[in-house]
Design a protein around this motif. Structure first.
Motif, PDB file in Angstrom:
ATOM      1  N   UNK A   1     -27.518  29.084 -24.849  1.00 20.92           N
ATOM      2  CA  UNK A   1     -26.530  28.086 -24.424  1.00 20.92           C
ATOM      3  C   UNK A   1     -26.468  27.958 -22.906  1.00 20.92           C
ATOM      4  N   UNK A   2     -26.401  29.080 -22.202  1.00 23.90           N
ATOM      5  CA  UNK A   2     -26.266  29.042 -20.741  1.00 23.90           C
ATOM      6  C   UNK A   2     -27.562  28.675 -20.032  1.00 23.90           C
TER       7      UNK A   2
ATOM      8  N   UNK B   1     -27.024  21.469 -19.705  1.00 27.25           N
ATOM      9  CA  UNK B   1     -25.703  21.999 -19.383  1.00 27.25           C
ATOM     10  C   UNK B   1     -25.648  22.457 -17.927  1.00 27.25           C
ATOM     11  N   UNK B   2     -26.099  21.616 -17.030  1.00 28.28           N
ATOM     12  CA  UNK B   2     -26.099  21.940 -15.601  1.00 28.28           C
ATOM     13  C   UNK B   2     -25.494  20.777 -14.821  1.00 28.28           C
ATOM     14  N   UNK B   3     -25.014  21.066 -13.631  1.00 25.25           N
ATOM     15  CA  UNK B   3     -24.449  20.020 -12.795  1.00 25.25           C
ATOM     16  C   UNK B   3     -25.507  18.979 -12.452  1.00 25.25           C
TER      17      UNK B   3
ATOM     18  N   UNK C   1     -26.779  29.225 -34.296  1.00 27.11           N
ATOM     19  CA  UNK C   1     -26.297  30.569 -34.001  1.00 27.11           C
ATOM     20  C   UNK C   1     -27.136  31.213 -32.893  1.00 27.11           C
ATOM     21  N   UNK C   2     -28.450  31.049 -32.960  1.00 27.72           N
ATOM     22  CA  UNK C   2     -29.309  31.603 -31.919  1.00 27.72           C
ATOM     23  C   UNK C   2     -29.053  30.904 -30.588  1.00 27.72           C
ATOM     24  N   UNK C   3     -28.852  29.595 -30.645  1.00 27.83           N
ATOM     25  CA  UNK C   3     -28.550  28.841 -29.421  1.00 27.83           C
ATOM     26  C   UNK C   3     -27.279  29.379 -28.767  1.00 27.83           C
TER      27      UNK C   3
END
Length: 265
Positions: free
Chosen positions: A97-98, A103-105, A90-92
């Motif tokens: 998350x962003x 989670x990056x190109x 939930x905290x993530x």
């Protein structure tokens, strides 16, 4: 009477100098492969892979996600997670998350090029780890991609807590493992795509497909939530959408419609 076997003066071929994997590492490798090679479909394959990685490697947290592309697999989150506390997730989702370096190109490019990448390689400053992961007991993470080409991609994320970094021997095993997993993954991904194509008139999201499949198997909302590592309310929301899209009034009707569809050979 002469021996049936012509004796050779040479013994077993020795491991090359500098071999990063021990006999125990090869046993772990085989153990994981034996766990997944008889999986009947993609959901069973990813669940067995998750449990095998936890069992044979002792990883604290494991995610097994899939999609048409690596970015889709990670960003859409279609798959399962194990070992993570709901409060952590939930905290993530709410704050981190962003900011996740995976989670990056840049991360996608490195994963596709190298197969296995560690958090330190993506976040050399350690800011994400220091501010978010380590306060929750996670000391390091690694990502592994199994590229199935046109069939799709499987992404495996692992988190550890008992050592400062993912051990070099673990990384060596994961690099070998992904190559052996590829043909198994391609087969299950292909069957999965065929199954979805057989129900092309059902316009569901990847997560809704997961919920539909488990509901059709007779699992309760609580069991589905535990299997997919989401909240029960989330399952209810997805199931409502599934029933509406498939024209099913009840779960029993959904199961009947599901099993009437063509199964891939």
């Amino acid at each position: 009477m002469p021996d049936a076997i012509i004796r050779s003066p040479r013994g077993p071929r020795p491991l090359p100098d500098g071999e990063p994997m021990s006999a125990a590492d090869y046993r772990r490798l085989v153990g994981v492969l034996e766990s997944v090679d008889t999986a009947a479909d993609l959901p069973e394959f990813r669940e067995r892979l998750l449990l095998a990685l936890q069992s044979w490697f002792g990883y604290a947290g494991v995610a097994v996600l899939h999609g048409d592309t690596l970015a889709a697999a990670i960003e859409e989150g279609c798959g399962i997670l194990g070992g993570y506390a709901p409060a952590f997730l939930a905290e993530y989702a709410a704050r981190w998350r962003d900011l996740d370096p995976f989670r990056t190109e840049r991360a996608y490019q490195r994963l596709l090029a190298e197969g296995v990448v560690t958090l330190e390689e993506l976040d050399p400053s350690g800011d994400y780890a220091e501010r978010f992961l380590r306060p929750h007991g996670i000391t390091d993470k690694a990502g592994m991609v199994v590229d199935g080409g046109p069939a799709g991609v499987i992404y495996v994320g692992i988190a550890i807590r008992d050592t400062a970094r993912v051990p070099a021997r673990d990384l060596a095993v994961l690099r070998v493992l992904r190559r052996h997993l590829a043909p198994l993954a391609i087969d299950r991904l292909t069957r999965h795509r065929e199954r979805l194509a057989a129900r092309a008139d059902w316009r569901l999201t990847p997560r809704e497909w997961d919920v539909a499949a488990l509901a059709a198997q007779g699992l309760t909302n609580q069991q589905i939530a535990a299997r997919l590592f989401v909240g029960v309310d989330t399952v209810k929301k997805h199931l409502t959408r599934v029933l509406a899209e498939t024209g099913s009034a009840t779960r029993t009707e959904l199961a009947a419609r599901w099993h009437r569809q063509r199964r891939p050979q």
